[in-house]
Design an enzyme around this catalytic site. Structure first.
Site, mmCIF file in Angstrom:
data_model
loop_
_atom_site.group_PDB
_atom_site.id
_atom_site.type_symbol
_atom_site.label_atom_id
_atom_site.label_comp_id
_atom_site.label_asym_id
_atom_site.label_seq_id
_atom_site.Cartn_x
_atom_site.Cartn_y
_atom_site.Cartn_z
ATOM 1 N N PHE A 8 0.846 -1.199 0.000
ATOM 2 C CA PHE A 8 0.000 0.000 0.000
ATOM 3 C C PHE A 8 0.880 1.248 0.000
ATOM 4 O O PHE A 8 0.624 2.210 0.715
ATOM 5 C CB PHE A 8 -0.903 -0.043 1.245
ATOM 6 C CG PHE A 8 -2.237 0.618 1.067
ATOM 7 C CD1 PHE A 8 -2.991 0.447 -0.078
ATOM 8 C CD2 PHE A 8 -2.749 1.431 2.078
ATOM 9 C CE1 PHE A 8 -4.228 1.059 -0.231
ATOM 10 C CE2 PHE A 8 -3.987 2.044 1.944
ATOM 11 C CZ PHE A 8 -4.719 1.855 0.784
ATOM 12 N N THR A 10 3.412 3.854 -2.744
ATOM 13 C CA THR A 10 3.117 4.848 -3.791
ATOM 14 C C THR A 10 2.182 4.271 -4.856
ATOM 15 O O THR A 10 1.112 4.818 -5.135
ATOM 16 C CB THR A 10 4.439 5.314 -4.461
ATOM 17 O OG1 THR A 10 5.303 5.792 -3.440
ATOM 18 C CG2 THR A 10 4.191 6.405 -5.487
ATOM 19 N N ILE A 119 4.147 2.733 -19.745
ATOM 20 C CA ILE A 119 4.164 2.384 -21.182
ATOM 21 C C ILE A 119 3.761 0.915 -21.337
ATOM 22 O O ILE A 119 4.357 0.060 -20.693
ATOM 23 C CB ILE A 119 5.587 2.548 -21.792
ATOM 24 C CG1 ILE A 119 6.187 3.905 -21.429
ATOM 25 C CG2 ILE A 119 5.561 2.333 -23.293
ATOM 26 C CD1 ILE A 119 7.669 4.020 -21.769
ATOM 27 N N GLU A 173 13.533 3.612 -6.120
ATOM 28 C CA GLU A 173 13.302 2.375 -5.371
ATOM 29 C C GLU A 173 13.509 2.647 -3.879
ATOM 30 O O GLU A 173 14.154 3.634 -3.505
ATOM 31 C CB GLU A 173 14.308 1.302 -5.809
ATOM 32 C CG GLU A 173 14.180 0.885 -7.259
ATOM 33 C CD GLU A 173 12.797 0.335 -7.590
ATOM 34 O OE1 GLU A 173 12.390 -0.661 -6.994
ATOM 35 O OE2 GLU A 173 12.118 0.928 -8.443
ATOM 36 N N LYS A 188 15.013 -4.818 -16.098
ATOM 37 C CA LYS A 188 14.013 -4.517 -17.136
ATOM 38 C C LYS A 188 14.494 -4.948 -18.528
ATOM 39 O O LYS A 188 13.710 -5.441 -19.334
ATOM 40 C CB LYS A 188 13.685 -3.026 -17.105
ATOM 41 C CG LYS A 188 12.933 -2.619 -15.827
ATOM 42 C CD LYS A 188 12.902 -1.117 -15.652
ATOM 43 C CE LYS A 188 12.061 -0.699 -14.451
ATOM 44 N NZ LYS A 188 12.157 0.739 -14.164
ATOM 45 N N GLY A 285 6.357 6.453 -11.251
ATOM 46 C CA GLY A 285 5.383 7.373 -10.649
ATOM 47 C C GLY A 285 4.072 6.669 -10.364
ATOM 48 O O GLY A 285 3.760 5.630 -10.967
HETATM 49 N N1 HSE Z 1 12.657 3.179 -9.588
HETATM 50 C C1 HSE Z 1 12.052 2.923 -10.854
HETATM 51 C C2 HSE Z 1 12.405 4.047 -11.808
HETATM 52 C C3 HSE Z 1 10.560 2.809 -10.688
HETATM 53 O O1 HSE Z 1 12.913 5.071 -11.338
HETATM 54 O O2 HSE Z 1 12.199 3.898 -13.014
HETATM 55 C C4 HSE Z 1 9.839 2.297 -11.889
HETATM 56 O O3 HSE Z 1 10.211 0.993 -12.212
#
Ligand code: HSE
Length: 382
Positions: A8, A10, A119, A173, A188, A285
């Site tokens: 719970f 952001t 995205i 993070e 990613k 965000g």
């Molecule tokens: N900490 C990551 C960023 C959050 O700044 O892109 C989104 O994955």
């Protein structure tokens, strides 16, 4: 659809707000470290009531990190519940295990928000890969580091001030090392490579260098060359598997990556059919990420989804076949660096073209002697 929300923070709170206004989806439980008396859902601090409630069909995991997220997601899949998550660490580390578990239990595992935040990148990547498997993916995958680099360049901000601003805005993070050391980008790009190249890559086999050690002198060196610094993740198909690496890059001012400001992301894909497609949007965000999470729920609800990828063959990473020129700032004299240096720029040098693996291997060696090292690939004409 009857949902339990794990986490719970952001994004979790953003998802809760959106789902309260979404017809036909009810949030029955919110699991958090502490109890919440001011919400309509049942507030719990333990997963068992959720696992035991047969009316809960979907679990949304927004805790982040590997544990206890993995334990909870595995138990939810095991209990026959769909899972939606934005957890790139979890998916990168447990790609095969969780994908196979979802398949075995005949439930959905959706993680579109794990890469690219707002995205719908992974959905499009898996669609594109069906018809025309990509040769190369390259992109700005991390909002925090892009925010820092943009602020250092456009506002002449100090690194620590820009990082603090990104944390206050909720992009970073919990431990921002994952952002500034490039691990978040790495996770990613590995997930993207798994889907793009139809296999599974081990993140430990890749090369990684972040922006923790960047100084104003490096931004100025890039400017003196007419270039802009961005942190890029790259995956390029090779004969044996793929080259996968994360490193800062000095780019042409007219490169589409140089135009990416604040916390935005941009991912480019080259395929044999569509020469170059670009995906741009908010990569971090509360609401951008929350909307992607909720869209994954709506896709599950409509029931017409395919898995992002169905090949789990282990594939090799080889970064010895791709070469670049590099900008290197190293405060100590070094024979290897002298042997590859072409010219000086500011406090650093520009090297001749050297393989990615050679640059990263020598950077590791040099970091044992001096913590002041910084390097960036020189990427012009892209
Ligand atoms: N900490 C990551 C960023 C959050 O700044 O892109 C989104 O994955």
């Amino acid at each position: 659809m009857n949902v339990a929300l794990l986490g719970f923070g952001t994004v979790g709170y953003g998802v809760y707000e959106i789902l309260r206004k979404t017809p036909d989806i009810k949030v029955s439980y919110v699991l958090d470290l502490k109890k919440h008396d001011d919400i309509e859902a049942i507030s719990v601090t333990d997963i068992d009531p959720i696992l035991n409630d047969k009316s809960v069909d979907t679990v949304i995991e927004l805790i982040g990190g590997l544990q206890p997220a993995k334990k909870f997601v595995t138990a939810a899949l095991e209990a026959g519940k769909n899972v939606v998550t934005a957890n790139k660490f979890l998916i990168c580390e447990s790609f095969t295990e969780l994908s196979k578990k979802a398949k075995e239990k005949n439930v959905y595992l959706r993680y579109t928000a794990a890469v690219g935040g707002g995205i719908p990148w992974l959905i499009n990547l898996s669609r594109l890969s069906r018809l025309s498997p990509p040769d190369k993916i390259s992109g700005i995958f991390n909002g925090t580091t892009n925010y820092i680099l943009d602020s250092m360049e456009s506002e002449k901000a100090e690194f620590d001030v820009a990082l603090k601003a990104a944390q206050d805005l909720g992009f970073a993070e919990a431990d921002p090392s994952a952002d500034i050391d490039g691990l978040d980008t790495l996770r990613k790009i590995v997930i993207s490579a798994n889907i793009a190249f139809g296999g599974v890559f081990d993140s430990n086999d890749t090369d990684l260098f972040g922006i923790r050690r960047i100084k104003k002198a490096d931004i100025e060196a890039a400017e003196s060359l007419g270039l802009v610094c961005r942190l890029l993740g790259t995956a390029e198909k090779t004969e044996s598997g793929a080259s996968i690496f994360v490193e800062p890059a000095f780019l042409d001012k007219n490169s589409p990556f140089a135009a990416v400001k604040k916390n935005f992301n941009r991912i480019s894909i080259s395929t044999p059919l569509d020469e170059n497609l670009g995906f741009y949007g908010a990569g971090a965000g509360r609401y951008p990420t929350a909307f992607t999470v909720v869209n994954d729920c709506l896709d599950i609800k409509s029931g017409s989804l395919e898995a992002y990828s169905s090949s789990f063959e282990e594939k090799c990473v080889d970064n010895s076949k791709i070469s670049h020129k590099y900008y290197v700032r190293c405060p100590i004299a070094d024979a290897w660096l002298s042997s590859v240096t072409e010219k000086s720029v500011g406090e650093g040098v520009i090297t001749k073209e050297i393989p990615v693996s050679e640059m990263h291997k020598n950077a590791k060696r040099l970091l044992n002697e001096s913590d002041e090292l910084f390097f960036a690939e020189i990427k012009v004409g892209v």
